[in-house]
Design a protein around this motif. Structure first.
Motif, mmCIF file in Angstrom:
data_model
loop_
_atom_site.group_PDB
_atom_site.id
_atom_site.type_symbol
_atom_site.label_atom_id
_atom_site.label_comp_id
_atom_site.label_asym_id
_atom_site.label_seq_id
_atom_site.Cartn_x
_atom_site.Cartn_y
_atom_site.Cartn_z
ATOM 1 N N ASP A 97 36.373 37.725 32.327
ATOM 2 C CA ASP A 97 37.269 36.691 32.847
ATOM 3 C C ASP A 97 37.906 37.143 34.161
ATOM 4 O O ASP A 97 37.964 36.369 35.133
ATOM 5 C CB ASP A 97 38.348 36.395 31.804
ATOM 6 C CG ASP A 97 39.250 35.230 32.216
ATOM 7 O OD1 ASP A 97 38.714 34.149 32.508
ATOM 8 O OD2 ASP A 97 40.488 35.411 32.249
ATOM 9 N N LYS A 98 38.327 38.409 34.213
ATOM 10 C CA LYS A 98 38.941 38.945 35.435
ATOM 11 C C LYS A 98 37.927 38.980 36.575
ATOM 12 O O LYS A 98 38.242 38.603 37.710
ATOM 13 C CB LYS A 98 39.469 40.357 35.157
ATOM 14 C CG LYS A 98 40.250 40.990 36.304
ATOM 15 C CD LYS A 98 40.773 42.362 35.896
ATOM 16 C CE LYS A 98 41.530 43.029 37.024
ATOM 17 N NZ LYS A 98 42.793 42.370 37.344
ATOM 18 N N ALA A 99 36.692 39.384 36.265
ATOM 19 C CA ALA A 99 35.647 39.444 37.290
ATOM 20 C C ALA A 99 35.348 38.060 37.848
ATOM 21 O O ALA A 99 35.109 37.890 39.058
ATOM 22 C CB ALA A 99 34.380 40.061 36.706
ATOM 23 N N ASN A 100 35.381 37.052 36.992
ATOM 24 C CA ASN A 100 35.118 35.681 37.454
ATOM 25 C C ASN A 100 36.258 35.148 38.312
ATOM 26 O O ASN A 100 36.031 34.489 39.332
ATOM 27 C CB ASN A 100 34.874 34.762 36.252
ATOM 28 C CG ASN A 100 33.533 35.036 35.585
ATOM 29 O OD1 ASN A 100 32.559 35.347 36.257
ATOM 30 N ND2 ASN A 100 33.487 34.933 34.273
ATOM 31 N N LYS A 101 37.496 35.460 37.905
ATOM 32 C CA LYS A 101 38.652 34.985 38.664
ATOM 33 C C LYS A 101 38.741 35.655 40.029
ATOM 34 O O LYS A 101 39.072 35.018 41.030
ATOM 35 C CB LYS A 101 39.941 35.238 37.872
ATOM 36 C CG LYS A 101 40.138 34.276 36.702
ATOM 37 C CD LYS A 101 41.424 34.589 35.955
ATOM 38 C CE LYS A 101 41.646 33.607 34.801
ATOM 39 N NZ LYS A 101 42.846 33.944 33.996
ATOM 40 N N GLU A 102 38.456 36.973 40.060
ATOM 41 C CA GLU A 102 38.613 37.730 41.310
ATOM 42 C C GLU A 102 37.298 37.869 42.075
ATOM 43 O O GLU A 102 37.275 38.458 43.163
ATOM 44 C CB GLU A 102 39.218 39.102 40.999
ATOM 45 C CG GLU A 102 40.601 38.993 40.357
ATOM 46 C CD GLU A 102 41.247 40.342 40.092
ATOM 47 O OE1 GLU A 102 40.748 41.360 40.631
ATOM 48 O OE2 GLU A 102 42.247 40.388 39.361
ATOM 49 N N TYR A 119 38.245 47.790 38.968
ATOM 50 C CA TYR A 119 38.298 46.326 39.105
ATOM 51 C C TYR A 119 37.789 45.874 40.476
ATOM 52 O O TYR A 119 38.387 45.032 41.143
ATOM 53 C CB TYR A 119 39.716 45.812 38.874
ATOM 54 C CG TYR A 119 40.270 46.140 37.507
ATOM 55 C CD1 TYR A 119 39.499 46.001 36.353
ATOM 56 C CD2 TYR A 119 41.585 46.591 37.367
ATOM 57 C CE1 TYR A 119 40.003 46.325 35.106
ATOM 58 C CE2 TYR A 119 42.103 46.897 36.110
ATOM 59 C CZ TYR A 119 41.302 46.761 34.993
ATOM 60 O OH TYR A 119 41.810 47.078 33.752
ATOM 61 N N ARG A 122 43.525 50.292 29.166
ATOM 62 C CA ARG A 122 44.748 50.213 29.971
ATOM 63 C C ARG A 122 44.975 51.405 30.877
ATOM 64 O O ARG A 122 45.774 51.329 31.817
ATOM 65 C CB ARG A 122 45.944 50.004 29.046
ATOM 66 C CG ARG A 122 45.876 48.657 28.334
ATOM 67 C CD ARG A 122 47.176 48.324 27.655
ATOM 68 N NE ARG A 122 47.080 47.066 26.930
ATOM 69 C CZ ARG A 122 48.031 46.610 26.132
ATOM 70 N NH1 ARG A 122 49.141 47.313 25.950
ATOM 71 N NH2 ARG A 122 47.886 45.454 25.507
ATOM 72 N N GLU A 147 37.966 40.014 28.418
ATOM 73 C CA GLU A 147 39.006 40.066 29.453
ATOM 74 C C GLU A 147 38.435 40.497 30.798
ATOM 75 O O GLU A 147 38.794 39.933 31.848
ATOM 76 C CB GLU A 147 40.122 41.028 29.018
ATOM 77 C CG GLU A 147 40.975 40.500 27.870
ATOM 78 C CD GLU A 147 41.969 41.525 27.360
ATOM 79 O OE1 GLU A 147 42.834 41.144 26.550
ATOM 80 O OE2 GLU A 147 41.875 42.712 27.751
ATOM 81 N N GLU A 148 37.537 41.493 30.790
ATOM 82 C CA GLU A 148 36.991 41.987 32.049
ATOM 83 C C GLU A 148 36.050 40.963 32.677
ATOM 84 O O GLU A 148 35.995 40.831 33.904
ATOM 85 C CB GLU A 148 36.308 43.329 31.831
ATOM 86 C CG GLU A 148 37.312 44.435 31.515
ATOM 87 C CD GLU A 148 36.713 45.828 31.516
ATOM 88 O OE1 GLU A 148 35.464 45.948 31.573
ATOM 89 O OE2 GLU A 148 37.493 46.789 31.453
ATOM 90 N N THR A 186 44.770 50.623 34.551
ATOM 91 C CA THR A 186 45.940 50.045 35.233
ATOM 92 C C THR A 186 46.890 51.142 35.688
ATOM 93 O O THR A 186 47.431 51.098 36.808
ATOM 94 C CB THR A 186 46.663 49.054 34.306
ATOM 95 O OG1 THR A 186 45.742 48.047 33.885
ATOM 96 C CG2 THR A 186 47.825 48.383 35.014
ATOM 97 N N TYR A 229 50.667 43.845 27.235
ATOM 98 C CA TYR A 229 50.358 44.204 28.612
ATOM 99 C C TYR A 229 51.614 44.144 29.477
ATOM 100 O O TYR A 229 51.738 44.897 30.455
ATOM 101 C CB TYR A 229 49.272 43.276 29.161
ATOM 102 C CG TYR A 229 48.533 43.828 30.339
ATOM 103 C CD1 TYR A 229 47.972 45.103 30.298
ATOM 104 C CD2 TYR A 229 48.377 43.091 31.506
ATOM 105 C CE1 TYR A 229 47.282 45.625 31.384
ATOM 106 C CE2 TYR A 229 47.683 43.595 32.601
ATOM 107 C CZ TYR A 229 47.145 44.866 32.533
ATOM 108 O OH TYR A 229 46.466 45.388 33.610
#
Length: 456
Positions: free
Chosen positions: A111-116, A379, A338, A108-109, A341, A312
């Protein structure tokens, strides 16, 4: 005489990444196989191949299921390990939960790093995947606590209860007529959920943790501290965030809060536990009742008193809930999970309190909070911290200096060598001096990647 080489591949000069490799002509054993956490230079080692022939390892012996003791296993398998991974039934169940959760978070992290686009790596990759973790489980084989297991013609191992977390043990390895004792993480003499640790009676070579080798846990009234924080949270109409390890600490906090409510010391304030892994660990408590003190009635009453957050989407509903509330969320050192967040969304509010419980490794966000950080990088962005930060040390699952000395004190002989591991430099140096003062034993503090040769 037989020659034994001990390779200190982790948990040496640091608290995390425990890995101790025993190399002989007859058998090759890895005691624990943990991930590094905290300092960047250590975390980067998670991406490197081990400097040994992994395919030669016959057994991995797990003292317990925490990430810093089992989290490297999928990488070990990827590098060619095909032996057996031994641990008590609850340890292997905890390890399964932790490996699956670790893989999920890493995916997940990444994927998030790639998206953002906040990672310097293109693309950002997970350390290992859910498929890697699932394949690793094929090598698990449980052993019974207290029962000697034959590993080769002249090597036996015995896993013995040592508190700390459910399933946790120290390990006695009888090799070529000598006994090597690996403490794992030693638990407390007095614990709400667990019995006192058993103690070794003989050790030719002792490998002992020293997480709190330089201090005694304070004599705190945990119930009163929690009561005061909850009253303050109600007065401020805010949120009390408790970052927590999913295994033992989370269940211990749940039990403490439920007891306070049952005794009318706190009102019925909403309590949310947001840790999917922690929720799974609760099932381990249910399935292995002989490993802890909770009765089945207490277990169900405690769980019914608290809201378990699963999705989530429910995390965001909890954040948006305007009521004063308590949130217990992983991870315990604020390195992932979590709780990030919650702190990202609520940490810049003066109505928020953060309660740090237990040990915080160097350069983790938890340590930075204790050191007074006014902002945290979460993040890829810096989040201002206006929340009041509190620290509760006495809920630690690790023995302190006095309890470690008590645990070692049952050993009847004088070990030929004591190796201090799983501790930061100052803690180990202090504990080395204390052992010499109290017991007169010969101690050595191994460095990372040091190889010690022993003639047995």
């Amino acid at each position: 005489m037989e020659k034994l080489q001990v390779h200190f591949l982790g948990g040496s000069g640091t608290v995390t990444g425990s890995k101790f490799y025993l190399h002989t002509a007859e058998i090759k054993i890895l005691v624990d196989c943990g991930l590094f956490q905290g300092v960047k230079e250590l975390r980067e080692q998670n991406w490197e191949r081990l400097p040994i022939d992994v395919s030669e390892i016959d057994y991995v012996l797990l003292t317990h299921g925490h990430l810093d003791h089992c989290g490297y296993l999928p990488l070990l398998v990827r590098q060619g390990f095909r032996g057996k991974i031994l641990g008590t039934p609850p340890t292997l169940e905890i390890a399964r939960i932790i490996l699956e959760d670790s893989a999920k978070i890493q995916e997940e992290e990444a994927d998030k790093a790639n998206k953002e686009e906040y990672s310097k790596h293109h693309p950002a990759l997970p350390l290992y995947t859910k498929e890697d973790a699932a394949f690793t489980l094929n090598f698990f084989e449980h052993v019974e606590e207290g029962k000697k297991v034959s590993l080769s013609d002249r090597c036996d191992a015995t896993f013995l209860y040592n508190g700390h977390i459910i399933g946790s043990t120290y390990i006695e390895i009888d090799l070529f007529g000598k006994r090597l004792v690996f403490s794992g993480d030693v638990g407390r003499q007095v614990d709400e959920l667990l019995d006192p640790p058993k103690q070794p009676k003989w050790a030719d070579y002792l490998f002992v943790e020293s997480t709190y080798g330089d201090r005694q846990h304070p004599d705190e009234d945990v119930g009163q501290i929690l009561t005061n924080l909850i009253k303050e949270t109600l007065y401020k109409k805010g949120t009390l965030i408790i970052p927590s390890f999913a295994v033992e600490r989370l269940q211990s906090l749940m039990y403490q809060l439920w007891k306070l409510y049952k005794k009318n010391r706190i009102p019925n304030i909403p309590i949310f536990v947001d840790s999917p892994m922690g929720n799974n660990v609760l099932e381990v408590f249910k399935n292995f009742p002989n490993w802890h003190k909770l009765t089945i009635e207490e277990y169900h009453n405690m769980c019914n008193h608290i809201t378990l957050v699963s999705s989530y989407a429910e995390t965001w509903e909890t954040i948006d809930d305007p009521r004063p509330k308590i949130v217990i969320a992983g991870s315990g050192m604020v390195t992932g999970g979590r709780v990030l967040t919650y702190i990202k969304q609520l940490g810049d509010m003066e109505t928020t309190s953060i309660l740090i419980v237990g040990f915080q490794a160097e350069e983790t966000r938890g340590r930075k909070l204790l050191e007074g950080a006014t902002e945290l990088k979460i993040y890829g962005k810096y989040v201002p911290i206006k929340a009041k930060v509190n620290h509760l040390e006495s809920l630690s699952a690790h023995a302190d200096q006095g309890e470690l000395l008590t645990w070692m004190g049952a050993i009847k002989n004088i070990p030929e060598k004591v190796f201090l591991v799983h501790g930061e430099k100052d803690a180990m140096e202090t504990y080395k001096d204390k052992i010499h003062e109290k017991l007169g034993w010969n101690c050595h503090i191994p460095m990372m990647h040091e190889v010690v040769e022993i003639l047995l």
